[in-house]
Write an enzyme that holds these catalytic residues in place. Sequence first.
Site, short mmCIF file in Angstrom:
data_model
loop_
_atom_site.label_atom_id
_atom_site.label_comp_id
_atom_site.label_asym_id
_atom_site.label_seq_id
_atom_site.Cartn_x
_atom_site.Cartn_y
_atom_site.Cartn_z
N ASN A 1 45.53 53.08 44.38
CA ASN A 1 45.69 51.87 45.19
C ASN A 1 46.76 51.00 44.55
OD1 ASN A 1 43.50 52.57 46.91
ND2 ASN A 1 42.06 51.78 45.39
N GLY B 1 43.77 47.56 48.37
CA GLY B 1 42.49 47.30 47.71
C GLY B 1 42.53 47.38 46.21
N GLN B 2 43.73 47.28 45.61
CA GLN B 2 43.79 47.30 44.14
C GLN B 2 43.12 46.05 43.58
OE1 GLN B 2 47.75 47.48 42.41
NE2 GLN B 2 46.95 48.00 40.37
N HIS C 1 45.79 53.08 37.60
CA HIS C 1 44.72 54.07 37.40
C HIS C 1 44.70 55.04 38.56
CE1 HIS C 1 43.18 50.37 39.20
NE2 HIS C 1 42.37 51.13 39.92
N LEU C 2 44.50 56.31 38.25
CA LEU C 2 44.29 57.33 39.26
C LEU C 2 42.78 57.54 39.37
CD1 LEU C 2 47.29 57.76 38.54
CD2 LEU C 2 46.89 60.23 38.66
N HIS C 3 42.24 57.31 40.56
CA HIS C 3 40.83 57.63 40.80
C HIS C 3 40.72 59.13 41.06
CE1 HIS C 3 39.43 53.43 41.83
NE2 HIS C 3 40.69 53.28 42.18
N ASP D 1 34.31 55.76 35.89
CA ASP D 1 34.30 54.50 36.62
C ASP D 1 32.91 53.87 36.49
OD1 ASP D 1 36.19 53.29 39.15
OD2 ASP D 1 34.11 52.62 39.05
P1 5GP Z 1 40.93 49.60 42.21
O1 5GP Z 1 40.11 48.85 43.26
O2 5GP Z 1 41.80 48.64 41.41
O3 5GP Z 1 41.69 50.76 42.77
O4 5GP Z 1 39.86 50.24 41.24
C1 5GP Z 1 39.35 49.62 40.11
C2 5GP Z 1 38.19 50.46 39.62
O5 5GP Z 1 37.86 50.07 38.31
C3 5GP Z 1 36.91 50.30 40.47
O6 5GP Z 1 36.52 51.59 40.97
C4 5GP Z 1 35.89 49.73 39.48
O7 5GP Z 1 34.59 50.23 39.68
C5 5GP Z 1 36.47 50.12 38.13
N1 5GP Z 1 36.16 49.19 37.05
C6 5GP Z 1 36.33 47.83 37.07
N2 5GP Z 1 35.97 47.30 35.89
C7 5GP Z 1 35.58 48.34 35.10
C8 5GP Z 1 35.11 48.41 33.75
O8 5GP Z 1 34.96 47.42 33.03
N3 5GP Z 1 34.81 49.65 33.28
C9 5GP Z 1 34.94 50.78 34.04
N4 5GP Z 1 34.62 51.94 33.47
N5 5GP Z 1 35.41 50.75 35.31
C10 5GP Z 1 35.70 49.54 35.83
#
Ligand code: 5GP
Length: 116
Positions: free
Chosen positions: A89, A95-96, A102-104, A33
């Site tokens: 999310n 909060g997506q 994606h799985l964090h 991330d």
């Molecule tokens: P969400 O909020 O949709 O669950 O998570 C999106 C995640 O993607 C966030 O943790 C954010 O830091 C990450 N992210 C967004 N843009 C990029 C990118 O260009 N590269 C990488 N490696 N991570 C990203």
Amino acid sequence: MSTEPNCIFCKIVRGDIQAVEIARDAETLVFKDLNPKAPTHVLVIPTRHVTNLGDFATSATPHELGNLFALAAKYGREASPGGYRVVVNEGPDAGQTVFHLHLHVLAGRPMSWPPG
Ligand code: 5GP
Ligand code: ZN
């Protein structure tokens, strides 16, 4: 493999933008991330474009679905014997912000419950 031209994670899959890749196969990609929320914070994604978990769950093969979660467990365990957290999310209330599933995988520090 089907990707969306303007999706940021599809751009990472295609190599159009850079990311620190941890692992890749035909169906899945694991990368760091950009804005980590824990000492280890990796994202596990399907290489094909799919918006969220609900859409994936209704379209993926059992192998595809299992593989995604198996990779999350593998990298979580590798990062921290003390435990790890997997977060998905879906939708604005959760909060997506990136609309490619994606799985964090978060590890390396104690985490509180419930999440905010
Ligand atoms: P969400 O909020 O949709 O669950 O998570 C999106 C995640 O993607 C966030 O943790 C954010 O830091 C990450 N992210 C967004 N843009 C990029 C990118 O260009 N590269 C990488 N490696 N991570 C990203
Ligand atoms: Zn995408």
